[in-house]
Design an enzyme around this catalytic site. Sequence first.
Site, PDB file in Angstrom:
ATOM      1  N   PHE A 221       0.871  -1.190   0.000  1.00  0.00           N
ATOM      2  CA  PHE A 221       0.000   0.000   0.000  1.00  0.00           C
ATOM      3  C   PHE A 221       0.910   1.244   0.000  1.00  0.00           C
ATOM      4  O   PHE A 221       0.839   2.091   0.882  1.00  0.00           O
ATOM      5  CB  PHE A 221      -0.943   0.032   1.219  1.00  0.00           C
ATOM      6  CG  PHE A 221      -1.753  -1.222   1.408  1.00  0.00           C
ATOM      7  CD1 PHE A 221      -2.964  -1.377   0.740  1.00  0.00           C
ATOM      8  CD2 PHE A 221      -1.305  -2.246   2.226  1.00  0.00           C
ATOM      9  CE1 PHE A 221      -3.722  -2.541   0.902  1.00  0.00           C
ATOM     10  CE2 PHE A 221      -2.051  -3.403   2.397  1.00  0.00           C
ATOM     11  CZ  PHE A 221      -3.262  -3.560   1.746  1.00  0.00           C
ATOM     12  N   ASN A 269      -2.788  -5.790  -6.524  1.00  0.00           N
ATOM     13  CA  ASN A 269      -3.562  -5.881  -5.294  1.00  0.00           C
ATOM     14  C   ASN A 269      -2.655  -6.522  -4.237  1.00  0.00           C
ATOM     15  O   ASN A 269      -2.072  -7.574  -4.484  1.00  0.00           O
ATOM     16  CB  ASN A 269      -4.786  -6.760  -5.574  1.00  0.00           C
ATOM     17  CG  ASN A 269      -5.658  -6.888  -4.354  1.00  0.00           C
ATOM     18  OD1 ASN A 269      -5.190  -7.112  -3.232  1.00  0.00           O
ATOM     19  ND2 ASN A 269      -6.942  -6.748  -4.571  1.00  0.00           N
ATOM     20  N   CYS A 330      -5.399   2.772  10.241  1.00  0.00           N
ATOM     21  CA  CYS A 330      -5.878   4.149  10.384  1.00  0.00           C
ATOM     22  C   CYS A 330      -7.379   4.168  10.645  1.00  0.00           C
ATOM     23  O   CYS A 330      -8.025   5.192  10.493  1.00  0.00           O
ATOM     24  CB  CYS A 330      -5.513   4.989   9.157  1.00  0.00           C
ATOM     25  SG  CYS A 330      -6.208   4.364   7.633  1.00  0.00           S
TER      26      CYS A 330
HETATM   27  N1  SAH Z   1       1.886   4.334   2.790  1.00  0.00           N
HETATM   28  C1  SAH Z   1       1.401   5.502   2.072  1.00  0.00           C
HETATM   29  C2  SAH Z   1      -0.091   5.723   2.234  1.00  0.00           C
HETATM   30  C3  SAH Z   1      -0.955   4.539   1.869  1.00  0.00           C
HETATM   31  S1  SAH Z   1      -2.624   4.934   1.693  1.00  0.00           S
HETATM   32  C4  SAH Z   1       2.213   6.715   2.504  1.00  0.00           C
HETATM   33  O1  SAH Z   1       2.925   6.654   3.527  1.00  0.00           O
HETATM   34  O2  SAH Z   1       2.127   7.736   1.845  1.00  0.00           O
HETATM   35  C5  SAH Z   1      -3.314   3.451   1.150  1.00  0.00           C
HETATM   36  C6  SAH Z   1      -2.996   3.065  -0.275  1.00  0.00           C
HETATM   37  O3  SAH Z   1      -3.526   1.755  -0.485  1.00  0.00           O
HETATM   38  C7  SAH Z   1      -3.607   3.931  -1.370  1.00  0.00           C
HETATM   39  O4  SAH Z   1      -2.564   4.416  -2.171  1.00  0.00           O
HETATM   40  C8  SAH Z   1      -4.507   2.978  -2.186  1.00  0.00           C
HETATM   41  O5  SAH Z   1      -4.402   3.214  -3.586  1.00  0.00           O
HETATM   42  C9  SAH Z   1      -3.926   1.634  -1.846  1.00  0.00           C
HETATM   43  N2  SAH Z   1      -4.796   0.452  -1.886  1.00  0.00           N
HETATM   44  C10 SAH Z   1      -6.047   0.304  -1.395  1.00  0.00           C
HETATM   45  N3  SAH Z   1      -6.461  -0.976  -1.495  1.00  0.00           N
HETATM   46  C11 SAH Z   1      -5.439  -1.678  -2.060  1.00  0.00           C
HETATM   47  C12 SAH Z   1      -5.231  -3.054  -2.411  1.00  0.00           C
HETATM   48  N4  SAH Z   1      -6.150  -3.981  -2.160  1.00  0.00           N
HETATM   49  N5  SAH Z   1      -4.039  -3.405  -2.940  1.00  0.00           N
HETATM   50  C13 SAH Z   1      -3.074  -2.472  -3.179  1.00  0.00           C
HETATM   51  N6  SAH Z   1      -3.233  -1.179  -2.861  1.00  0.00           N
HETATM   52  C14 SAH Z   1      -4.374  -0.779  -2.316  1.00  0.00           C
END
Ligand code: SAH
Length: 387
Positions: A221, A269, A330
């Site tokens: 993520f 994903n 979060c």
């Molecule tokens: N770690 C980042 C913030 C992450 S926010 C930082 O420090 O800036 C969460 C992220 O998860 C988003 O970018 C969203 O696009 C992604 N996301 C949501 N569901 C997901 C999934 N199933 N697989 C991969 N990415 C996902």
Amino acid sequence: MGRLIPTAKGLAWFRKGHPWIFRNDLAKIQDAAPGSIVSLEEKNGKFLAQGFYSEHSKIAFRLVSRSQERIHLNFWKERVERAFHYREAVVEKTNAYRLIYGESDGIPSLIVDRYADHFVLQTLSQATEDLLDLFTKILLELFRPSSILLRNDLSVRELEGLPQEKKIIMGECPSRVQVFEGTIQYLVDLWKGQKTGAYLDQRENRAAASRFLRGRVLDAFCYHGLFALHAARHAAQVTGVDSSQEAIEQARENALLNGLANTEFRKENVFSFLKAEAEAGRHYDGIILDPPAFAKSKENVGGASRGYKELNLRAIRLLNPGGILVTSSCSYNLSESRFLEILRECERDLGATLKIIEKRGQSADHPILLSFPESHYLKCLFLEKIH
Ligand code: SAH
């Protein structure tokens, strides 16, 4: 000035220190104009506090002051100055931070994030919506910003009967703004990025995590790759994974900007990626998990817990002995103790042993009010897999 009188239950709740009163907990609403400052009084007329009144929201009253002082331009200017002085003390080595965090800075339902000289505002109630010109004036006077952008594209505004919108209030906001965080430079799209452009709440955790991450690291993520880029300063190889194509492209651009060639970013994903990595027999020395909020309401904490468990279980399985897990939630609705319980369940299911290195939360520019649990939402744990 309008008057609100709480029920006995509302009064007890308010006396405990919570800064909101719900509509159900009001016995009387008298001459309260939507978005105005009202006085909260006991049945016998005794003054309790002043605050914002919202006509549509379940949150009818938001505490502004416990005294009868006049609330005007200078009152708000002083609150903004205090918020800024606090940031001057706690925010280090960055020019991107949250300047005003609503209730926690005594300015309920106003968010102001600062990216170098570009400011992004969110007004989350009828009252701050009405005070927008006044806050713009204060920001202009105190900070002389290059631009102020209104990012009111938030669904919570619907609860206040307010439309979703984005608009520039002053100046020119470039399509990308370059900011820094420690030794990392990154680009933010204030118009289109998630939140107000970046996840400022994880800033201190990104710097702290990089002290422990070595070897092969996975940033799951990853959004614009900030955990990954910090980690890449010391780790051998870092892979970032996100399901958003835009996020991955921006992460790659940020890696180039910092000359960090030991990074790769993949649009996938996370759940399927972790599964495939296990099937391929791959392991990591460090894994960062920073998923979006799975528990959006109290009702779906059960389902969310299963999501957090699956994710953490899969990640811990992929860690080498001595490997580090940086795991976040979060979701305000998932308490820290419940989150720890989920991690204990993972430990038991895998027959693993985990050591807590650090229990952390949101960065200090998102301060927590002692009696406002809603202001504390981010949990971030650093764990080491002993074996
Ligand atoms: N770690 C980042 C913030 C992450 S926010 C930082 O420090 O800036 C969460 C992220 O998860 C988003 O970018 C969203 O696009 C992604 N996301 C949501 N569901 C997901 C999934 N199933 N697989 C991969 N990415 C996902």
